[in-house]
Write an enzyme that holds these catalytic residues in place. Structure first.
Site, PDB file in Angstrom:
ATOM      1  N   SER A  52       0.869  -1.147  -0.167  1.00 59.60           N
ATOM      2  CA  SER A  52       0.002   0.013  -0.022  1.00 59.60           C
ATOM      3  C   SER A  52       0.755   1.306   0.063  1.00 59.60           C
ATOM      4  CB  SER A  52      -0.993   0.013   1.131  1.00 59.60           C
ATOM      5  OG  SER A  52      -0.192  -0.166   2.568  1.00 59.60           O
ATOM      6  N   GLU A  53       1.872   1.413   0.709  1.00 61.32           N
ATOM      7  CA  GLU A  53       2.981   2.334   0.919  1.00 61.32           C
ATOM      8  C   GLU A  53       3.581   2.533  -0.624  1.00 61.32           C
ATOM      9  OE1 GLU A  53       4.349   2.360   5.388  1.00 61.32           O
ATOM     10  OE2 GLU A  53       5.339   1.161   3.750  1.00 61.32           O
ATOM     11  N   LYS A 131      16.287 -24.874 -16.046  1.00 58.00           N
ATOM     12  CA  LYS A 131      15.979 -24.415 -17.312  1.00 58.00           C
ATOM     13  C   LYS A 131      14.435 -23.756 -17.333  1.00 58.00           C
ATOM     14  CE  LYS A 131      16.673 -25.981 -22.207  1.00 58.00           C
ATOM     15  NZ  LYS A 131      15.102 -25.486 -22.515  1.00 58.00           N
ATOM     16  N   CYS A 426      10.546 -40.133 -54.548  1.00 56.96           N
ATOM     17  CA  CYS A 426      10.156 -39.057 -53.982  1.00 56.96           C
ATOM     18  C   CYS A 426       8.655 -38.988 -54.236  1.00 56.96           C
ATOM     19  CB  CYS A 426      10.620 -37.649 -54.462  1.00 56.96           C
ATOM     20  SG  CYS A 426       9.965 -36.160 -53.662  1.00 56.96           S
ATOM     21  N   CYS A 444      15.203 -36.480 -51.290  1.00 56.04           N
ATOM     22  CA  CYS A 444      14.932 -36.212 -52.703  1.00 56.04           C
ATOM     23  C   CYS A 444      16.027 -35.550 -53.373  1.00 56.04           C
ATOM     24  CB  CYS A 444      13.530 -35.528 -52.955  1.00 56.04           C
ATOM     25  SG  CYS A 444      13.319 -34.986 -54.607  1.00 56.04           S
TER      26      CYS A 444
END
Length: 689
Positions: A52-53, A131, A426, A444
């Site tokens: 509060s102060e 971490k 691919c 690929c």
């Protein structure tokens, strides 16, 4: 206001009637007092006034700032509420790269790391710390005042989040004391405490808004708000974990990492109270177990602990690898796991051609999210797991981010389980999928042809260090491909100005200029052309070596692996990449189309010894060059035979130091490496032109 516990000077000032003549010193004293109380609360954990102060002091400052706005200080605590919303984040290049850490997942991993370190520098102590699961941040203070802050980004370039960081109450806008360096970069983690996260989601729940999945996502989303007022409302916190750039370099810093953290704390920066120095391996493991046991009770989310060699001199001796320091490691906690059903496997082709198996799972809630896909990494991982479609599998969110299959439950395998067949061609373009001996990833080989790789291949082809098509930026390439105007690099040379006016914000003048730039790019050099092809692991230097060695594209196209290995700095792996690239008919068709479109280069004459006086030498460039740009200087040094490296080592022959040269210059002086300025470089280049 006699109940406010203040220092004598502030009490005396506040007892005076405020006038335009004394308003500024009163406001300065209030700022100083409030900032000091912030540090006592957030850093020292020893508040000396009540909430509060503190609130009454803050309210008094706000009143005075409203009356005398001309005296509002940059480090005023009232400035934490946020300012005008931004249109976008500006990019910031870090003064020193923000590297990531290697990971250890068990005692064996950490023991191996410990052995690597101790074999190089002898006995070591570790500074151990939690971490934090938040967002890495760099904060720059100049003369003690917060000047800018940035996200980690890609480690080299981050986003300017200065205004957002200023809203974090635990971060001082001005450092405490006066013994800090003129310029100091503080690195740490911005995070959202668990209580703040729960409160944020509760507010969202009451408003029927989307909830955040976890505190890390909430912290990242809050810190990257274009409107800093939103960030200010999110109750983020911060812990410093390292020093970055410090200038002048002569400023006396502590000799251990732990003591440097205490220096940061003395300057008013918050540091985790869970940090501990461990001298023995057994102590490290005990620290890990202690933090793991108390993980759920900590006020913030963590996903492991970080172990750093404590002695700074030993850190400097150990140095760095490409993306991480050799002297630190993240010892990760086990991720949460659940069982589910593997319903199928798809194969995705990434922008670099990597073919990755992706598991399609019966959705399961794990680690705070619903998971329906998981990576299987590669063929080796499939074989190691022995996994089949139809298996019951154990899913783990590795690092609490990327879901992966870690095991199968053999006793639950159904009779109709199916083996996973890795594709030979691919799935996107049909080119051969290659997997070199010793490599885990299959790729690929249709780099210039494959649709999955098309955008990145053409962006690279047009880039400044390749064909250097002026004005052909990434956004334009994306539009050209999305509008099906370009399907291969050769199609660039079929573009006309009228065709390009179809692009967004492309008028006839801009389109004409771009068409002229495309025409000009037809005349190039063989090294640039080879680099532009995007062959795996063929960078500028390797492309130049290939061009010099073979002298022509025709000779290179038919070169055997044995012949390729004879080229300077080319080993068997790169030789296989080159040979496989030129063995693909799709790639040869694109190359032939490029030449048919008019792409050309002058013949290469083998350089004599006189033309390459720097052959065998390693040079490094640092600082700002005024008369040459960095790429031109690099190219001219390479033309004289020099290898241009990115960092200084004992093998460096010469460092070219421009203006504002930093740590590389200091390292060169420490190692006794020859140092020259830009004028000497220009004289050298002129003498050999």
């Amino acid at each position: 206001m006699q109940d406010i516990q203040l220092d004598k000077r502030l009490s005396e000032l506040l007892s005076q009637a405020v006038t335009p003549h004394n308003a500024q010193p009163i406001m300065q004293a209030l700022c100083q007092s409030l900032n000091e109380h912030n540090i006592r609360y957030y850093v020292d954990d020893a508040p000396s006034i009540t909430d509060s102060e503190y609130d009454r002091l803050m309210q008094r400052l706000k009143q005075l700032e409203a009356e005398y706005p001309q005296f509002v200080a940059a480090d005023s605590p009232t400035q934490r509420v946020g300012g005008m919303a931004l249109a976008k984040f500006e990019q910031i290049t870090h003064l020193k790269p923000m590297l990531s850490l290697d990971n250890a997942f068990d005692e064996a991993d950490f023991s191996a790391f410990h052995k690597r370190v101790s074999d190089r520098v002898g006995e070591v102590s570790f500074c151990c710390e939690p971490k934090l699961d938040g967002l890495a941040v760099s904060i720059l203070y100049r003369n003690g005042v917060l000047e800018r802050a940035a996200t980690r980004g890609d480690g080299t370039v981050g986003e300017d989040i200065t205004e957002n960081v200023k809203t974090i109450k635990s971060i001082p806008l001005k450092l405490r004391g006066d013994n800090y360096p003129e310029l100091v970069e503080v690195r740490g983690e911005a995070f959202m405490p668990k209580a703040a996260f729960e409160a944020l989601n509760e507010r969202a729940r009451l408003k029927d808004e989307k909830l955040f999945v976890n505190p890390r996502n909430a912290a990242a989303g809050s810190l990257r708000q274009l409107d800093s007022k939103i960030t200010a409302s999110r109750a983020l916190s911060f812990y410093a974990y390292a020093l970055g750039v410090v200038e002048p370099t002569s400023h006396e810093l502590a000799k251990t990492h732990y003591e440097q953290l205490q220096q940061l704390k003395s300057w008013g920066l918050p540091v985790s109270s869970e940090i501990k120095v461990c001298d023995e391996l057994s102590q490290v493991f005990a620290y890990y177990q202690d933090i793991l046991t108390r993980r759920a009770d900590l006020p913030f989310e963590i996903d492991g602990v970080v172990m750093k060699v404590n002695d700074i001199a030993q850190q400097q001796t150990l140095g760095f690898v490409a993306k991480s320091p050799r002297w630190a490691i993240a010892y990760k906690f086990p991720a949460q796991e659940e069982m589910t059903l593997l319903e199928g496997v798809d194969f995705q082709v990434g922008r670099t051609g990597a073919v990755t198996p992706v598991a399609r799972l019966k959705p399961v809630f794990v680690g705070g999210v619903t998971v329906s896909n998981a990576t299987l990494h590669n063929a080796d991982e499939i074989a190691r797991l022995g996994v089949m479609v139809g298996d019951t599998v154990i899913i783990r969110r590795a690092g609490d981010v990327i879901p992966q299959i870690v095991a199968i439950v053999p006793e639950r395998r159904p009779e109709d389980a199916k083996a996973i067949a890795f594709p030979q061609h691919c799935p996107v373009c049909g080119s051969l999928v290659e997997r070199l001996e010793g490599e885990a990833v299959a790729r690929c080989s249709g780099g210039l042809f494959c649709e999955a790789q098309r955008k990145e291949a053409i962006k690279h082809f047009a880039s400044r260090k390749a064909l250097d098509i002026d004005g052909m930026g990434d956004k334009i390439v994306e539009q050209l491909i999305d509008k099906e105007l370009v399907q291969s690099p050769a199609d660039l040379f079929k573009l006309t100005a009228s065709m390009m006016t179809m692009l967004d914000r492309m008028g006839i003048k801009s389109a004409t200029n771009l068409a002229l730039a495309i025409e000009a790019a037809k005349t190039t050099t063989l090294p640039r052309f080879l680099y532009a092809l995007g062959i795996r692991e063929v960078g500028e230097t390797t492309a130049a070596n290939l061009a010099t060695h073979f002298g022509s594209l025709e000779a290179l196209r038919v070169a055997t692996i044995e012949q390729l290995i004879q080229v300077e700095d080319i080993g068997e792996v790169v030789a296989q990449h080159v040979a496989h690239f030129f063995a693909q008919p799709h790639n040869l068709e694109v190359i032939d189309a490029l030449i048919a479109a008019g792409v050309n280069w002058p013949a290469i004459a083998a350089p004599s010894a006189d033309e390459q006086p720097l052959k065998g030498q390693t040079w490094v460039l640092t600082g700002t060059l005024n008369q040459l740009n960095r790429n031109d200087a690099k190219a001219q040094l390479q033309a004289l035979g020099a290898k241009v490296a990115g960092s200084v080592s004992k093998n460096t022959d010469c460092l070219v130091a421009g203006e504002a040269a930093g740590s590389k210059l200091a390292k060169a002086q420490e190692l006794g490496v020859k140092v020259i300025g830009e004028d000497e470089l220009l004289a050298l280049l002129a003498a050999n032109s």
